[in-house]
Motif scaffolding. Structure first.
Motif, mmCIF file in Angstrom:
data_model
loop_
_atom_site.group_PDB
_atom_site.id
_atom_site.type_symbol
_atom_site.label_atom_id
_atom_site.label_comp_id
_atom_site.label_asym_id
_atom_site.label_seq_id
_atom_site.Cartn_x
_atom_site.Cartn_y
_atom_site.Cartn_z
ATOM 1 N N ILE A 17 49.223 -3.355 38.096
ATOM 2 C CA ILE A 17 50.226 -3.378 37.018
ATOM 3 C C ILE A 17 51.577 -2.914 37.554
ATOM 4 O O ILE A 17 52.606 -3.532 37.292
ATOM 5 C CB ILE A 17 49.762 -2.500 35.832
ATOM 6 N N SER A 18 51.570 -1.844 38.330
ATOM 7 C CA SER A 18 52.822 -1.303 38.880
ATOM 8 C C SER A 18 53.512 -2.273 39.826
ATOM 9 O O SER A 18 54.737 -2.358 39.853
ATOM 10 C CB SER A 18 52.547 0.013 39.617
ATOM 11 N N LEU A 19 52.721 -2.999 40.600
ATOM 12 C CA LEU A 19 53.300 -3.883 41.634
ATOM 13 C C LEU A 19 53.349 -5.352 41.215
ATOM 14 O O LEU A 19 53.690 -6.208 42.028
ATOM 15 C CB LEU A 19 52.503 -3.737 42.933
ATOM 16 N N ARG A 20 53.010 -5.650 39.967
ATOM 17 C CA ARG A 20 52.877 -7.048 39.529
ATOM 18 C C ARG A 20 54.141 -7.880 39.726
ATOM 19 O O ARG A 20 54.064 -9.063 39.994
ATOM 20 C CB ARG A 20 52.416 -7.118 38.080
ATOM 21 N N SER A 21 55.300 -7.280 39.616
ATOM 22 C CA SER A 21 56.526 -8.062 39.760
ATOM 23 C C SER A 21 57.205 -7.849 41.113
ATOM 24 O O SER A 21 58.317 -8.336 41.323
ATOM 25 C CB SER A 21 57.498 -7.723 38.628
ATOM 26 N N LEU A 22 56.541 -7.162 42.010
ATOM 27 C CA LEU A 22 57.125 -6.890 43.322
ATOM 28 C C LEU A 22 57.211 -8.170 44.144
ATOM 29 O O LEU A 22 56.240 -8.910 44.285
ATOM 30 C CB LEU A 22 56.287 -5.848 44.075
ATOM 31 N N SER A 23 58.402 -8.419 44.646
ATOM 32 C CA SER A 23 58.574 -9.576 45.534
ATOM 33 C C SER A 23 59.215 -9.084 46.829
ATOM 34 O O SER A 23 59.852 -8.034 46.871
ATOM 35 C CB SER A 23 59.420 -10.658 44.878
#
Length: 175
Positions: A17-23
């Motif tokens: 959840i914390s890293l879901r949008s990490l690019s």
């Protein structure tokens, strides 16, 4: 690719959840999970392109994560992957000792870990990984150039070449 190594399912869910949008570098970061030290070793063998490992210390034993770290560094010889140690029991793995003895790149006590801090640490680790891979690529290129120059400078390469031959060659190439 980021490898999440932890025996607690909730830790995997929260991390995802914390890293879901990490690019990174224009692409979403791929997250892979391992729930034991054995799975982590298997994953690292099969995926040499893992850039970051989020590694729990205590799993099957009090030092499972540290054993995985040693496996990555010593048996696989992988010095590029950034290992971020996460522990819910800091007393079982004192920060200063494990960072030095196990070549850990970051130490994250679970009690102090926020989503923002996790994202920052992973993003920083991904950049460091890229820089190490780039430096290794440049080192190999320089090594190749060095080897080529050394071969050019050997006596056997220049034995048949004489300055008067160079003039003859130039004369033959003119129109």
């Amino acid at each position: 690719m980021v490898l999440i190594v932890d025996d607690e399912e909730d830790v995997h869910r929260i991390t995802r959840i914390s890293l879901r949008s990490l690019s990174h570098r224009g692409s979403r970061v791929r997250l892979v999970s391992a729930r034991s030290a054995a799975e982590a070793r298997h994953c690292m063998r099969d995926n040499p392109d893992v850039a970051v490992v989020l590694l729990d210390v205590v799993m099957e034993s009090d030092h499972s994560g540290l054993d995985v770290s040693r496996f990555i560094r010593e048996q696989l010889g992988n010095t590029f992957v950034r290992i971020l140690l996460r522990t819910g029991q800091p007393g079982s793995a004192p920060e200063e000792t494990v960072v030095q003895d196990y070549e850990i790149d970051g130490y994250l006590p679970k009690a102090e870990l926020t989503s923002s801090r996790l994202i920052t640490m992973v993003r920083t680790a991904l950049k460091a990984y890229d820089e190490l891979v780039d430096l290794e690529s440049r080192r190999r290129c320089l090594e190749t150039v060095h080897e080529s120059v050394r071969e050019l400078n050997t006596d056997s390469t220049w034995v048949n070449f004489r300055m008067e031959d160079a003039g003859t060659f130039e004369d033959q190439t003119r129109c």
